[in-house]
Design an enzyme around this catalytic site. Structure first.
Site, PDB file in Angstrom:
ATOM      1  N   HIS A 112     112.658 -13.482  66.797  1.00  0.00           N
ATOM      2  CA  HIS A 112     112.229 -14.790  67.297  1.00  0.00           C
ATOM      3  C   HIS A 112     113.373 -15.793  67.386  1.00  0.00           C
ATOM      4  O   HIS A 112     113.241 -16.819  68.044  1.00  0.00           O
ATOM      5  CB  HIS A 112     111.068 -15.349  66.456  1.00  0.00           C
ATOM      6  CG  HIS A 112     111.451 -15.905  65.116  1.00  0.00           C
ATOM      7  ND1 HIS A 112     111.305 -15.195  63.939  1.00  0.00           N
ATOM      8  CD2 HIS A 112     111.956 -17.105  64.761  1.00  0.00           C
ATOM      9  CE1 HIS A 112     111.696 -15.947  62.928  1.00  0.00           C
ATOM     10  NE2 HIS A 112     112.106 -17.107  63.401  1.00  0.00           N
ATOM     11  N   ASP A 149     110.158  -8.118  64.059  1.00  0.00           N
ATOM     12  CA  ASP A 149     110.853  -9.403  64.103  1.00  0.00           C
ATOM     13  C   ASP A 149     112.326  -9.237  63.728  1.00  0.00           C
ATOM     14  O   ASP A 149     112.883  -9.997  62.935  1.00  0.00           O
ATOM     15  CB  ASP A 149     110.198 -10.448  63.203  1.00  0.00           C
ATOM     16  CG  ASP A 149     110.682 -11.877  63.514  1.00  0.00           C
ATOM     17  OD1 ASP A 149     111.243 -12.075  64.613  1.00  0.00           O
ATOM     18  OD2 ASP A 149     110.519 -12.779  62.667  1.00  0.00           O
ATOM     19  N   SER A 233     115.918 -18.760  59.650  1.00  0.00           N
ATOM     20  CA  SER A 233     115.460 -17.467  60.153  1.00  0.00           C
ATOM     21  C   SER A 233     116.623 -16.590  60.582  1.00  0.00           C
ATOM     22  O   SER A 233     117.521 -17.037  61.290  1.00  0.00           O
ATOM     23  CB  SER A 233     114.520 -17.675  61.345  1.00  0.00           C
ATOM     24  OG  SER A 233     113.304 -18.243  60.940  1.00  0.00           O
TER      25      SER A 233
END
Length: 425
Positions: A112, A149, A233
């Site tokens: 992402h 992910d 992230s």
């Protein structure tokens, strides 16, 4: 034992007033008790805590392996107006983190972080910047794994001496309470560090994008209280030895549930590094394409009507009376289709053939119901995929299967057909 030049302060606390304070066995006066023992900081060699020094050592040695990632994507503000010559375009920017995993310059991050808008795939423009450098360099996608992910990118123009891989650890041996150091770029504040502990080693949460149901696959994640915020992230979670134990991916944030920007509430999640290590060889040969989760070749046989059409579900959504009437277990994945030439077909799994509709859905009866995978309960395709997600070619998964009144164990061996790659062309 007293340290050199440092007094030992002993506090004797009673049930009421009148506690006596001693320093080196000598009572202190009221004024001495009220004031700090010393106003100067401790500058002696042993004053720094061992834990502090360990954190400093880990950061100074391995932070240069951290990568600051930026993306840009041109998106129309009003696609309908664009059809008639109106509307405007805007540049959507994103930031995230990543880290070097080898001397070739491969950078591991979250999917992402580098994902584009709309139909998926990577953002049109990805750049990376390493510590100590002001300029960013273009990066290209090596492989994408939306369901995990995870993504692997590389910056061909980066100087070799700037590539500083961080060693990969062993997430399977983690213990709750171990030290955890999170590195990344929270809120775009690149090359930032926080510290905490491993709060849980087996927290099951939905992670990833583009699974069978359009949702993330349920995976085992590391929970930590090290502060993780938007921008962290893709960054590494390290242990006290400087080894990567996880990839920071999500936070639980009550503040974000109201529509605002989620912020750290002391509950952050990281993808175990063992999952990423198993996936790395497939990502490295994906040629910019997508790597999918393993598939043994079955499709669900119970579906309910939703706004998006028929949605595969598990037996737990049916009433107890309905399941008893149909002779079905309390929970499980109804096998509705077994694809020919797949591991499931070779293992002898059988699909239901008797189609029965009910209000709001349909079910295929007469076949197998999978109730467990490697000992873990199964009630949906996502549960089965959670058991498969770390598997490699040649690995087996043991399924508990109910057919009629009989229950048996079935071993399914994954082969090359279980691991398909969709190219990015």
């Amino acid at each position: 034992m007293k340290g050199k030049g440092v007094g030992v302060l002993l506090v004797l606390v009673g049930l009421g007033l009148g506690a006596t304070v001693l320093r080196d066995g000598v009572p202190l006066g009221a004024a001495q008790q009220a004031a700090p023992a010393a106003s100067a900081p401790l500058d002696e060699p042993g004053a720094r805590l061992q834990n502090e020094q360990n954190t400093i050592d880990v950061v100074s040695r391995f932070e240069p392996g951290l990568v600051f990632i930026s993306t840009e994507e041109v998106v129309p503000q009003d696609p309908f107006a664009m059809m008639f010559g109106g509307g405007q375009e805007e540049v959507q920017r994103g930031v995230g983190s990543g880290f070097f995993v080898n001397d070739a310059g491969d950078i591991l991050t979250n999917y992402h972080v580098v994902a584009g808008e709309g139909s998926g795939g990577a953002a049109a423009k990805i750049t990376v910047r390493v510590m100590g450098q002001e300029a960013s360099v273009p990066a290209e996608v090596v492989g994408l794994a939306p369901q995990y992910d995870l993504a692997l990118i590389r910056a061909p123009g980066l100087k070799k001496d700037l590539i500083r891989p961080i060693p990969l650890g062993d997430s399977a041996s983690l213990k709750v309470g171990q030290k955890a150091i999170a590195m990344g770029a929270p809120f775009g504040l690149d090359f930032s560090v926080t510290e905490g502990i491993v709060s849980s080693t087996a927290r099951q949460i939905p992670i990833g994008f583009g699974g069978v149901s359009g949702q993330g696959i349920t995976q085992k994640a590391i929970q930590t209280d090290a502060a993780i915020n938007p921008g962290n992230s893709g960054g590494p979670l390290l242990d006290s030895g400087g080894r990567v134990i996880g990839i920071n991916t999500q936070i639980y944030s009550p503040a974000g549930q109201g529509g605002g920007v989620g912020q750290s509430a002391g509950v952050g999640f990281a993808i175990p590094i063992d999952t990423a290590r198993n996936l790395l060889p497939r990502l490295q040969v994906a040629q910019g394409g997508e790597v999918n989760a393993p598939d043994i070749g079955i499709r669900g046989g119970l579906a309910v009507q939703s706004r998006q059409g028929l949605l595969p579900v598990g037996l737990s959504v049916l009433s107890s009376a309905g399941k008893r009437q149909l002779g079905l277990p309390d929970q499980g994945l109804v096998v509705g289709q077994v694809l020919p030439g797949t591991p499931a077909a070779r293992a002898g799994l059988r699909a239901g053939t008797e189609r029965q509709q009910f209000r709001g859905g349909l079910i295929l009866l007469g076949g197998d119901v999978i109730t467990r995978a490697d000992g873990e309960p199964v009630d949906a395709l996502e549960d089965l995929q959670a058991a498969l997600i770390d598997k490699k070619e040649g690995d087996t998964v043991t399924l508990t299967v109910v057919r009629g009144e009989a229950t048996r164990e079935v071993k399914v061996t994954l082969d090359a057909s279980s691991f398909t790659v969709r190219t990015g062309q």
